[in-house]
Scaffold this active site. Structure first.
Site, PDB file in Angstrom:
ATOM      1  N   HIS A  33     -12.866   3.212   0.142  1.00  0.00           N
ATOM      2  CA  HIS A  33     -12.914   2.265   1.267  1.00  0.00           C
ATOM      3  C   HIS A  33     -13.640   0.974   0.857  1.00  0.00           C
ATOM      4  CE1 HIS A  33     -12.652   5.573   4.596  1.00  0.00           C
ATOM      5  NE2 HIS A  33     -11.459   5.086   4.322  1.00  0.00           N
ATOM      6  N   ASN A  77       0.868  -1.172   0.000  1.00  0.00           N
ATOM      7  CA  ASN A  77       0.000   0.000   0.000  1.00  0.00           C
ATOM      8  C   ASN A  77       0.911   1.229   0.000  1.00  0.00           C
ATOM      9  OD1 ASN A  77      -1.755   2.071   0.507  1.00  0.00           O
ATOM     10  ND2 ASN A  77      -2.629   1.205   2.372  1.00  0.00           N
TER      11      ASN A  77
END
Ligand code: ADP
Length: 415
Positions: A189, A7
């Site tokens: 999200h 990430n």
């Protein structure tokens, strides 16, 4: 199969190494072998590395770029240092899964990364100018360090929301802007909302098509999602992660005329306005103290700070408004699920969000809510509540690792 999950932010790299495979997914028996965070890439970097079951290693080292950062991680993974997981060689990493923020309208599922996919991710840079380029740095770094042979998979924050109908994703702007520029709501999200919806089904034995939920991801960034028949039906973030709930430093919903007003009154240009809305607002802007909910709750409690209390009140009221609107939109829901740093850890915020919602069938069991401490997964609603209430810790990295395995093995990846 060991999957390296990456990430990458503009100056950070977070990673996990997860041992997973189709049979382990089935048994929910995947294992995290290592994790870490490298911050301030580009200067003297702060590094935290942790192998499961061993104490964390912390150090500061200059790291020029994301490639140097990944090189540092790989060196540690295969080193014989006491704190390392002691992989024998880089060949012990079998695939890489990347969190990619924006997949636009075309990249609606996790997908093996090819040159064509990279081009498509680059095409979305207009939509996520800060995030996608940073995410791609991780892809390029991994290609250089592992060579072209290692499978790399992209998992998008937006893809779970690709099932939203036009009635949810269109802004009431002139339609031609959507046609010309794909200007619409995308939602973010998605990996988190998708993961907690999956866990909810596991915990309750609910079938995919029968999943009707409102999921609340309350962390530094916050978003709500209405899930109908297992799929995202509406969500609070929009073209960018600015829309919707009040967040640590973001406004959430706002009258767009505020921009022109501030431009005239304060002489702020677009760049500065963007910074005000994204970095100086939300809990931080309202309280003038901090973007950190735990610290705000402490301030409100110990110093009775008026603005800290106001920030918390406005935060909770915005969440309530979204719950109400999603219950109206879906004609009810079976459950409400709290996740994210605040949703998982703060009984006080959960209690405030759920207070006075008994008219809508939502009520907490105060003892269960108070007992639901860090790591808890399960139900906290009152026994007679029409809408059940759950706390489910999110695990985006696990879902990225699982999607990576499914892509590499060409297995179905519905959830
Ligand atoms: P991110 O969105 O950056 O991943 P997290 O999901 O970790 O962030 O959430 C961070 C937020 O969670 C911070 O506002 C932090 O104060 C809050 N938080 C963590 N633990 C608690 C707690 N026990 N009580 C209240 N808030 C908490």
């Amino acid at each position: 199969m060991n999957v390296l999950v990456l990430n990458c932010g503009s100056s950070s790299l977070k990673f996990q190494v997860i041992d997973t495979d189709l049979d382990l997914i089935e048994k929910n028996a995947d294992r995290r072998l290592a994790s870490g965070v490298l911050e301030r890439i580009g200067s003297e970097s702060l590094i935290t590395l942790r192998a499961e079951g061993k104490p964390a290693v912390r150090r500061a080292t200059p790291l020029r770029d994301h490639r140097a950062a990944l090189d540092h991680v790989l060196g540690w993974l295969v080193s014989s240092e006491p704190g390392s997981p002691g992989l024998r060689a880089l060949g012990d990493i079998h695939a890489i899964g990347h969190r990619i923020v924006h997949g636009g309208e075309r990249l609606t599922h996790s997908i093996g990364i090819t040159d064509e996919v990279i081009e498509q991710i680059e095409d979305c840079i207009d939509l996520a100018p800060l995030h996608n380029p940073a995410n791609l740095k991780g892809v390029y770094a991994a290609r250089t360090l592992f060579g072209p042979g290692i499978p790399q998979v992209a998992v998008f924050d937006t893809s779970f929301h690709s099932t939203m109908p036009e009635t949810s994703f269109l802004y009431a702007l002139p339609y031609q802007y959507y046609v010309r520029h794909r200007l619409r709501r995308y939602g973010f999200h998605g990996t988190s909302h998708r993961y907690v919806a999956y866990r909810y089904r596991q915990l309750t034995g609910t079938a995919f098509e029968s999943t009707h939920l409102i999921t609340l991801h309350l962390g530094n960034g916050c978003s709500a999602c209405a899930i109908q028949n297992g799929s995202s039906f509406d969500t609070s973030m929009g073209l960018t992660p600015l829309e919707g709930l009040v967040m640590g430093t973001r406004t959430g919903d706002l009258d767009a005329s505020v921009l022109e007003f501030l431009h005239h009154k304060e002489g702020l240009g677009f760049g500065e306005l963007d910074s005000v809305l994204n970095k100086q607002s939300g809990l931080l802007g309202l309280s003038g103290l901090t973007n950190d909910m735990r610290d705000l709750l402490d301030e409100a409690r110990s110093h009775d700070d008026r603005r800290a209390k106001l920030a918390i009140d406005i935060f909770c009221i915005r969440v309530k408004k979204y719950i109400g609107s999603y219950l109206a939109r879906m004609n009810g829901a079976d459950a409400l699920v709290f996740t994210g740093g605040i949703g998982e850890n703060s009984a006080e915020i959960r209690a405030r969000v759920c207070a006075d919602l008994d008219f809508l069938g939502i009520a907490l069991d105060p003892a269960k809510n108070d007992a639901a401490a860090s790591g808890f997964e399960g139900e906290i609603g009152a026994a007679d509540g029409r809408v059940k209430v759950f706390v489910i810790p999110t695990n985006e990295e696990l879902l990225i690792a699982r999607d990576t395995v499914r892509c590499v093995k060409d297995a179905p990846r519905r959830w």
